[in-house]
Design a protein around this motif. Structure first.
Motif, PDB file in Angstrom:
ATOM      1  N   LEU A 144      10.593  45.217  34.507  1.00 17.49           N
ATOM      2  CA  LEU A 144       9.618  45.375  35.588  1.00 17.49           C
ATOM      3  C   LEU A 144       8.330  46.000  35.072  1.00 17.49           C
ATOM      4  O   LEU A 144       7.226  45.564  35.424  1.00 17.49           O
ATOM      5  CB  LEU A 144      10.210  46.242  36.702  1.00 17.49           C
ATOM      6  CG  LEU A 144       9.262  46.566  37.867  1.00 17.49           C
ATOM      7  CD1 LEU A 144       8.870  45.298  38.616  1.00 17.49           C
ATOM      8  CD2 LEU A 144       9.890  47.572  38.821  1.00 17.49           C
ATOM      9  N   PHE A 150       5.985  40.754  38.693  1.00 18.95           N
ATOM     10  CA  PHE A 150       6.555  41.619  39.720  1.00 18.95           C
ATOM     11  C   PHE A 150       5.744  42.897  39.932  1.00 18.95           C
ATOM     12  O   PHE A 150       5.792  43.483  41.012  1.00 18.95           O
ATOM     13  CB  PHE A 150       7.994  41.991  39.353  1.00 18.95           C
ATOM     14  CG  PHE A 150       8.926  40.819  39.297  1.00 18.95           C
ATOM     15  CD1 PHE A 150       9.401  40.232  40.460  1.00 18.95           C
ATOM     16  CD2 PHE A 150       9.321  40.282  38.082  1.00 18.95           C
ATOM     17  CE1 PHE A 150      10.260  39.146  40.417  1.00 18.95           C
ATOM     18  CE2 PHE A 150      10.183  39.196  38.022  1.00 18.95           C
ATOM     19  CZ  PHE A 150      10.650  38.621  39.195  1.00 18.95           C
ATOM     20  N   LEU A 151       5.032  43.352  38.901  1.00 20.22           N
ATOM     21  CA  LEU A 151       4.255  44.591  38.981  1.00 20.22           C
ATOM     22  C   LEU A 151       2.785  44.245  38.780  1.00 20.22           C
ATOM     23  O   LEU A 151       2.368  43.870  37.690  1.00 20.22           O
ATOM     24  CB  LEU A 151       4.729  45.578  37.914  1.00 20.22           C
ATOM     25  CG  LEU A 151       4.188  47.008  37.994  1.00 20.22           C
ATOM     26  CD1 LEU A 151       4.681  47.695  39.262  1.00 20.22           C
ATOM     27  CD2 LEU A 151       4.623  47.813  36.768  1.00 20.22           C
ATOM     28  N   CYS A 156       4.435  47.143  43.486  1.00 18.14           N
ATOM     29  CA  CYS A 156       5.403  46.062  43.628  1.00 18.14           C
ATOM     30  C   CYS A 156       5.866  46.005  45.079  1.00 18.14           C
ATOM     31  O   CYS A 156       5.771  46.987  45.822  1.00 18.14           O
ATOM     32  CB  CYS A 156       6.588  46.237  42.675  1.00 18.14           C
ATOM     33  SG  CYS A 156       7.288  47.885  42.639  1.00 18.14           S
TER      34      CYS A 156
END
Length: 232
Positions: A144, A150-151, A156
């Motif tokens: 992550l 996703f980030l 997030c």
């Protein structure tokens, strides 16, 4: 506990992008619309504070109040890789003693590159004494932190969709999950340590309280946020 898997990014000396399926999650499709979406801003600050978990504000679905819990560094026994894991939590105040709520739900994280949520389907039987589902691991924390999918800008987005609810009680009934607009919340993490202070809650009728259920204090302010204390 949740289903956590470790995976290697090295393959024959080349960079290997690990597919979501190896983490135990799958694409939920671009038509997937969650009932609740929670954006955590400054995710790195959450890690710096050493928080074991953080929990959202309440959202309502099918007659119950629910919370989404994020565990940023979840480790299962014998596992060396920490995962970001999620839990679904109903409010105990909305549960009825003696009733069991069987819930089918999806926990997910938003993939900005694909433009869709990625997650897993789960079930759990909630009752007055069991108000936390099992932890469900979505993505290794290290992955992550490296990910631009996703980030994004150190934030997030996590989400939950409740698919079905059955209530086991003396008058057994099924609850219809009505589709509504997604409830969106934001969490802004400040890396400033803990806010210290003292709140005194005076109870003049303590011996008359019904402690079979939670008793909530009047509202008080901590760090600019409205809070409550609970007694059971």
């Amino acid at each position: 506990m949740g289903n956590c898997r470790s995976s290697s990014r090295a393959l024959l000396g080349k960079t290997h992008v690990v597919p979501d399926s190896e983490w135990g999650i799958q694409d939920l499709g671009k038509t997937h619309v969650p009932v609740f979406e929670w954006r955590i801003q400054d995710f790195s600050s959450l890690l710096k504070t050493g928080a074991k978990s953080t929990i959202s504000g309440a959202f309502r679905c099918s007659g119950y109040n629910w919370f989404l819990q994020v565990i940023p560094m979840h480790k299962e026994a014998g596992a060396g890789t920490p995962y970001v894991a999620l839990r679904l939590v109903p409010s105990q105040l909305s549960l009825v003693p003696g009733h069991t709520v069987h819930a089918v739900f999806e926990l997910s994280i938003y993939n900005h590159t694909k433009g869709m949520y990625c997650g897993c389907k789960a079930t759990y039987n909630f009752d007055f004494k069991n108000t936390y589902s099992k932890e469900h691991c979505l993505i290794p924390l290290q992955e992550l932190q490296k990910s631009s999918a996703f980030l994004v800008d150190d934030s997030c987005v996590f989400a939950v969709e409740i698919l079905k609810i059955d209530v086991s009680s003396p008058e057994k009934k099924a609850v219809v999950v009505q589709k509504k607009a997604t409830i969106v919340q934001n969490l802004f993490v400040q890396n400033k340590g803990f806010v210290k202070g003292t709140y005194t809650w005076t109870m003049n009728n303590f011996l008359e309280l019904d402690l079979k259920h939670f008793v909530r204090s009047p509202t008080f302010e901590v760090g600019g946020q409205n809070c409550h204390g609970f007694l059971r």
